[in-house]
Design a protein around this motif. Structure first.
Motif, mmCIF file in Angstrom:
data_model
loop_
_atom_site.group_PDB
_atom_site.id
_atom_site.type_symbol
_atom_site.label_atom_id
_atom_site.label_comp_id
_atom_site.label_asym_id
_atom_site.label_seq_id
_atom_site.Cartn_x
_atom_site.Cartn_y
_atom_site.Cartn_z
ATOM 1 N N TYR A 126 -5.944 -26.729 -16.451
ATOM 2 C CA TYR A 126 -5.314 -25.438 -17.215
ATOM 3 C C TYR A 126 -4.048 -25.987 -17.894
ATOM 4 O O TYR A 126 -2.864 -25.746 -17.376
ATOM 5 N N ASP A 127 -4.150 -26.618 -19.238
ATOM 6 C CA ASP A 127 -2.960 -26.955 -19.796
ATOM 7 C C ASP A 127 -2.862 -26.402 -21.060
ATOM 8 O O ASP A 127 -2.068 -26.983 -21.853
ATOM 9 N N LYS A 128 -3.418 -25.438 -21.403
ATOM 10 C CA LYS A 128 -3.230 -24.945 -22.848
ATOM 11 C C LYS A 128 -2.475 -23.237 -22.585
ATOM 12 O O LYS A 128 -2.391 -22.986 -21.573
ATOM 13 N N GLU A 129 -2.119 -22.931 -23.488
ATOM 14 C CA GLU A 129 -1.091 -22.043 -23.830
ATOM 15 C C GLU A 129 -1.843 -20.677 -24.188
ATOM 16 O O GLU A 129 -2.289 -20.757 -25.402
ATOM 17 N N CYS A 130 -1.842 -19.564 -23.410
ATOM 18 C CA CYS A 130 -2.423 -18.360 -24.098
ATOM 19 C C CYS A 130 -1.405 -17.905 -25.230
ATOM 20 O O CYS A 130 -0.142 -17.847 -25.337
ATOM 21 N N ASN A 131 -2.314 -17.176 -26.224
ATOM 22 C CA ASN A 131 -1.372 -16.678 -27.440
ATOM 23 C C ASN A 131 -1.479 -15.247 -27.119
ATOM 24 O O ASN A 131 -2.531 -14.612 -27.288
ATOM 25 N N PHE A 132 -0.373 -14.613 -27.274
ATOM 26 C CA PHE A 132 -0.112 -13.174 -27.029
ATOM 27 C C PHE A 132 0.279 -12.704 -28.124
ATOM 28 O O PHE A 132 1.422 -13.129 -28.687
ATOM 29 N N PRO A 133 0.163 -11.133 -28.543
ATOM 30 C CA PRO A 133 -1.179 -10.608 -28.387
ATOM 31 C C PRO A 133 -2.442 -11.410 -29.199
ATOM 32 O O PRO A 133 -2.278 -11.959 -30.266
ATOM 33 N N PHE A 134 -3.378 -11.370 -28.688
ATOM 34 C CA PHE A 134 -4.785 -11.900 -29.527
ATOM 35 C C PHE A 134 -5.578 -10.574 -29.743
ATOM 36 O O PHE A 134 -5.776 -9.865 -28.752
ATOM 37 N N VAL A 135 -6.205 -10.701 -30.621
ATOM 38 C CA VAL A 135 -7.115 -9.728 -31.352
ATOM 39 C C VAL A 135 -8.680 -10.250 -31.359
ATOM 40 O O VAL A 135 -9.079 -11.263 -31.845
ATOM 41 N N TYR A 136 -9.497 -9.703 -30.443
ATOM 42 C CA TYR A 136 -10.784 -10.107 -30.369
ATOM 43 C C TYR A 136 -11.339 -8.874 -30.493
ATOM 44 O O TYR A 136 -11.529 -7.724 -29.704
ATOM 45 N N GLU A 137 -12.612 -8.746 -31.425
ATOM 46 C CA GLU A 137 -13.453 -7.845 -31.931
ATOM 47 C C GLU A 137 -12.693 -6.421 -32.080
ATOM 48 O O GLU A 137 -13.007 -5.464 -31.357
ATOM 49 N N GLY A 138 -11.691 -6.571 -32.717
ATOM 50 C CA GLY A 138 -10.846 -5.605 -32.981
ATOM 51 C C GLY A 138 -9.687 -4.886 -31.974
ATOM 52 O O GLY A 138 -8.975 -3.899 -32.471
ATOM 53 N N VAL A 139 -9.932 -5.521 -30.863
ATOM 54 C CA VAL A 139 -8.757 -5.084 -29.743
ATOM 55 C C VAL A 139 -7.838 -5.975 -29.628
ATOM 56 O O VAL A 139 -8.211 -7.168 -29.532
ATOM 57 N N ALA A 140 -6.658 -5.699 -29.510
ATOM 58 C CA ALA A 140 -5.580 -6.386 -29.268
ATOM 59 C C ALA A 140 -5.146 -6.401 -27.672
ATOM 60 O O ALA A 140 -5.051 -5.535 -27.051
ATOM 61 N N TYR A 141 -5.055 -7.652 -27.054
ATOM 62 C CA TYR A 141 -4.759 -7.911 -25.666
ATOM 63 C C TYR A 141 -3.452 -8.577 -25.585
ATOM 64 O O TYR A 141 -3.200 -9.841 -26.443
ATOM 65 N N ASN A 142 -2.632 -8.007 -24.548
ATOM 66 C CA ASN A 142 -1.341 -8.659 -24.570
ATOM 67 C C ASN A 142 -1.275 -9.468 -23.078
ATOM 68 O O ASN A 142 -0.235 -9.655 -22.552
ATOM 69 N N ASP A 143 -2.468 -9.684 -22.474
ATOM 70 C CA ASP A 143 -2.678 -10.233 -21.190
ATOM 71 C C ASP A 143 -3.965 -10.688 -21.076
ATOM 72 O O ASP A 143 -4.875 -10.467 -22.038
ATOM 73 N N CYS A 144 -4.327 -11.555 -20.060
ATOM 74 C CA CYS A 144 -5.389 -11.988 -19.978
ATOM 75 C C CYS A 144 -6.599 -11.102 -19.811
ATOM 76 O O CYS A 144 -6.286 -10.113 -18.866
ATOM 77 N N ALA A 145 -8.042 -11.412 -19.992
ATOM 78 C CA ALA A 145 -8.903 -10.067 -19.895
ATOM 79 C C ALA A 145 -10.160 -10.959 -19.981
ATOM 80 O O ALA A 145 -10.375 -11.915 -20.626
ATOM 81 N N ASP A 146 -11.143 -10.272 -19.366
ATOM 82 C CA ASP A 146 -12.665 -10.772 -19.460
ATOM 83 C C ASP A 146 -13.346 -10.359 -20.620
ATOM 84 O O ASP A 146 -14.054 -9.464 -20.576
ATOM 85 N N VAL A 147 -12.851 -11.150 -21.694
ATOM 86 C CA VAL A 147 -13.419 -10.732 -23.045
ATOM 87 C C VAL A 147 -14.110 -11.648 -23.729
ATOM 88 O O VAL A 147 -14.809 -11.528 -24.717
ATOM 89 N N PHE A 148 -14.498 -12.807 -23.257
ATOM 90 C CA PHE A 148 -15.236 -14.129 -23.400
ATOM 91 C C PHE A 148 -16.495 -14.307 -23.073
ATOM 92 O O PHE A 148 -17.023 -15.430 -23.058
ATOM 93 N N ASN A 149 -17.105 -13.397 -22.096
ATOM 94 C CA ASN A 149 -18.021 -13.383 -21.294
ATOM 95 C C ASN A 149 -18.074 -14.819 -20.377
ATOM 96 O O ASN A 149 -19.209 -15.138 -20.155
ATOM 97 N N SER A 150 -17.265 -15.039 -19.874
ATOM 98 C CA SER A 150 -16.944 -15.903 -18.871
ATOM 99 C C SER A 150 -17.096 -15.379 -17.411
ATOM 100 O O SER A 150 -16.973 -16.231 -16.634
#
Length: 589
Positions: free
Chosen positions: A474-498
């Motif tokens: 865990y040495d990467k920085e989350c970029n907020f907000p990020f837009v995935y499939e048209g939805v904006a996220y301002n926190d971590c979410a289960d959106v990459f099928n992991s």
């Protein structure tokens, strides 16, 4: 970046836009300097100004061969190893004098900076911001002026120019009421630059100029007036008090007036003269005078496993400071960064301290849990000699577990950027370090300078930490907000099928998640600095990092201790820009 909840701003920019733009807005904060009363009414400590400094005694040659055993401690004043190269100082000393700190004075607010290029300043804005902050103390972290070389007269003139700089005199520590000054040096004010250490030919002459620039009193071990008893190097310390019923100001004496001994010689633990209990213990390290060569490319004989940052005498002194002097907070100043791990961008055999596979170099990193995935600055830092970096971290850990300090904060310069870091030193069950401890660091470097480059650092503070596509590191920085499939996220979410909360670790200028650039998020409770205790702007950033400020015109750092709330706030300020508060964290004491 997009503007996260901690930034309080929406919209975003690419890392490239962020690094190059000084005006792109986002994350603008109101700044509050009303953190309690400050007393600058201490003694002025004025003395007659000498026109020449005491002479120094040279020797003929510097040590060149690697030691075969630990050295002893004979009388060891600083020397000019090659006096024929050391052009003597002949210029008159500027009458401008810094104010030396008073031992046991109350200190609550500290400003600090490094890499001072007076001629590159475009205005007085930075020093006006320092003055508005109302620090009780200013700490110089090295490259305090640029006077590299063996021409000691040029060093003197450069120090004169630094103190005589109009902006510095009108608004900086020299302005009335004066701000007490302490600090250390780095390669460009110490020697000839170019990562130099114990191979510098003119140490004694250079040290004499430094102690005058800092108004170190004649009674101090670092001063040439001590003769054969003079300390080899500029390391020293100060003990400051918490607020008390009859607190003194931090201002003290100058050369020869006995205003402070700079030797860490505070009164006994507990109550101290002038204030309450011991509060902040400032320790200035000298990571130049004794430092071994760090890179084979410099052409100086390497010392392998015997390489050192501090030398045996300074290590013995530091152990006394950390293990016998109790304070609430210890602030350890170094000319080069401490927490960034050994870089993985350089061939390992280029490090002078490298002693082969499975040797002390690798073992030092492994002892604190840093495998090959950990990396830090490819420029100068303690990671170049990991044996001493681990030794320092374990010593600090031992100090904290022995009750000598509740919190330890490192301050550093050299890099020409601003950066906030945090690290958990892992449990040391086999030796004497004890339980795991969290430490913090601020690099504040560049007046007026910057270095615009993406530089990785595994211990940089992150708003939310993420791995790389589920690899568990865990040495990467989350970029907020990020837009995935048209939805904006301002926190971590289960959106990459992991199957886990995740985030984008790189976004485009419209905040869209870059293809394949995502990671699972570290659980929020495991972050060393919670998101709600961070502030940052979106200006002048590099490496997709909210707390890495690389392209500002200039920066300096601040530290505020709220003794009632028992918190420490560490900040990087960039007063030339729309967001003067570039980066900030608050931690509990």
């Amino acid at each position: 970046f997009g503007g996260g909840a901690a930034a309080g701003a929406a919209g975003g920019s690419s890392p490239q836009d962020s690094a190059q733009s000084a005006t792109n807005g986002g994350g603008i904060f109101a700044d509050d300097f009303d953190g309690g009363a400050d007393n600058f009414d201490g003694p002025g400590g004025t003395t007659a100004v000498p026109t020449q400094l005491p002479t120094v005694s040279p020797t003929t040659s510097a040590p060149t061969s690697a030691p075969t055993s630990a050295p002893s401690f004979p009388p060891n004043p600083p020397r000019d190893y090659n006096p024929e190269r050391c052009d003597p100082a002949e210029a008159d000393l500027s009458p401008a004098r810094h104010l030396y700190p008073t031992e046991n004075a109350v200190v609550t607010r500290i400003a600090y900076g490094s890499c001072f290029q007076p001629q590159e300043q475009i205005s007085s804005v930075l020093w006006e911001d320092v003055r508005t902050f109302r620090p009780d103390l200013f700490i110089w972290l090295g490259d305090n002026v640029y006077n590299g070389g063996t021409d000691i007269d040029a060093k003197r003139r450069a120090y004169n120019d630094g103190r005589d700089d109009p902006y510095y005199r009108l608004y900086g520590p020299l302005a009335e009421p004066q701000i007490p000054v302490t600090g250390t040096w780095d390669d460009n004010d110490f020697g000839e630059g170019e990562a130099q250490g114990n191979d510098y030919d003119c140490l004694a002459s250079s040290q004499a100029e430094f102690v005058h620039h800092m108004s170190v009193p004649e009674s101090d071990p670092r001063h040439p007036a001590q003769g054969d008893g003079q300390r080899f190097g500029v390391y020293g310390s100060h003990m400051f008090a918490r607020p008390g019923p009859t607190a003194a100001s931090a201002g003290g004496g100058g050369d020869g007036d006995g205003g402070g001994n700079g030797n860490g010689g505070s009164s006994s633990l507990g109550r101290v003269s002038g204030g309450g209990a011991n509060g902040i213990h400032v320790i200035n390290l000298d990571a130049r005078s004794h430092r071994s060569p760090t890179l084979t490319t410099r052409g100086v004989p390497c010392e392998g496993a015997f390489s050192t940052m501090l030398g045996d005498e300074q290590w013995a002194w530091l152990e006394q400071e950390l293990l016998t002097k109790k304070s609430t907070i210890k602030v350890i100043a170094s000319g080069t960064p401490i927490l960034p791990p050994t870089t993985r961008e350089r061939t390992i055999t280029d490090h002078c301290a490298y002693d082969g596979p499975g040797g002390t170099f690798d073992g030092a990193n492994e002892a604190i849990g840093e495998g090959l995935k950990f990396t830090g600055t490819k420029y100068e830092g303690w990671g170049e000699i990991p044996q001493d970096r681990t030794r320092l971290l374990r010593l600090v850990q031992k100090s904290m577990n022995a009750g000598m300090a509740k919190r330890v904060v490192f301050l550093s310069g050299e890099q020409h950027w601003g950066e906030l870091m945090a690290m958990e030193i892992p449990e040391d069950a086999e030796e004497e370090g004890g339980a795991a401890q969290v430490v913090y660091e601020v690099t504040a470097s560049g007046i007026d300078q910057n270095w615009i480059e993406d530089v990785d650092n595994s211990h940089r503070v992150r708003v939310r930490s993420a791995d790389s596509r589920g690899d568990g590191f865990y040495d990467k920085e989350c970029n907020f907000p990020f837009v995935y499939e048209g939805v904006a996220y301002n926190d971590c979410a289960d959106v990459f099928n992991s199957g886990m909360p995740a985030c984008a670790t790189r976004t485009s200028s419209d905040n869209s998640a870059a293809d394949g650039q995502w990671g699972n998020c570290l659980p929020a409770e495991q972050e060393l600095v919670p998101r709600d205790r961070q502030r940052y702007s979106l200006e002048n950033k590099c490496a997709d990092s909210y707390h890495f400020t690389c392209s500002a015109q200039a920066n300096f750092g601040t530290m505020v201790v709220d003794w009632e709330a028992e918190t420490i706030t560490l900040s990087i300020r960039t007063p030339h820009h729309n967001s003067p508060m570039a980066s900030e964290i608050t931690v509990d004491i």
